[in-house]
Write an enzyme that holds these catalytic residues in place. Sequence first.
Site, PDB file in Angstrom:
ATOM      1  CE  LYS A   1     134.719  13.541  17.121  1.00  0.00           C
ATOM      2  NZ  LYS A   1     133.869  12.959  16.096  1.00  0.00           N
TER       3      LYS A   1
ATOM      4  CB  CYS B   1     132.545  17.135  10.890  1.00  0.00           C
ATOM      5  SG  CYS B   1     132.621  18.770  10.417  1.00  0.00           S
ATOM      6  CG  ASP B   2     130.684  12.332  14.907  1.00  0.00           C
ATOM      7  OD1 ASP B   2     131.668  12.170  15.761  1.00  0.00           O
ATOM      8  OD2 ASP B   2     129.481  11.549  15.349  1.00  0.00           O
ATOM      9  CB  SER B   3     129.707  11.126  10.034  1.00  0.00           C
ATOM     10  OG  SER B   3     129.734  11.985   9.166  1.00  0.00           O
TER      11      SER B   3
END
Length: 221
Positions: free
Chosen positions: A63, A86-88
């Site tokens: 991203k 960010c990624d979760s």
Amino acid sequence: MTGPLRLLLASASPARLAVLRAAGVQPLVQVSGVDEEATLAAAEAQHGPLAAADVALLLARAKADDVAHRLAGGDEGPAADLLLGCDSVLELDGEVHGKPADAAEAQARWRRMRGRSGVLHTGHWLLDLRPRGQGGSGGTLGATASTLVHFAELSDAEVAAYVATGEPLRVAGAFTLDGLGGPYVRGIEGDPGTVVGVSLPLLRDLLGELGLAWHDLRERA
């Protein structure tokens, strides 16, 4: 320095934005165009199955890199000093879960999660966009924060009512800590920001590796 450094957040998450704002940071926002499933499939085709923490970091980097490449290519976008992706994902029984595809998947997942524990991983990827003549390092680095989440024992009626709100379809792991899902989380072990979507202590550490302090981002009183 006359003002705070400008942080560009490569995420559409209102929860991440709220966490940063509550800590005194006013990020700019530019949402990436990353196809998460295709990105993960390509990485696993090359490297084999990835651990959940690595999946979160891979997608966070994708991203950030996507937005950075578009800005470098001349696409219109906000001028920024730093770029954060960010990624979760949720790890349960060794499996990686992002956002449910539909209500049926969300209900099925909650029937597995209830009364149990999982690990919420949030990947962070930070890029220094400043020109070297203005103190920029050209640095790019990342890390993943992980927090153990204990879920309450929900009845079938509670699962159905929660999924009917639509919230579980919009968030990684099909739950929130800071929203409608809060009553269904018995407790956590670790940084709550990781569960919401951005770990402020980890971001502070990444800034430190670039030779920056947290207060370099914070709005002045």
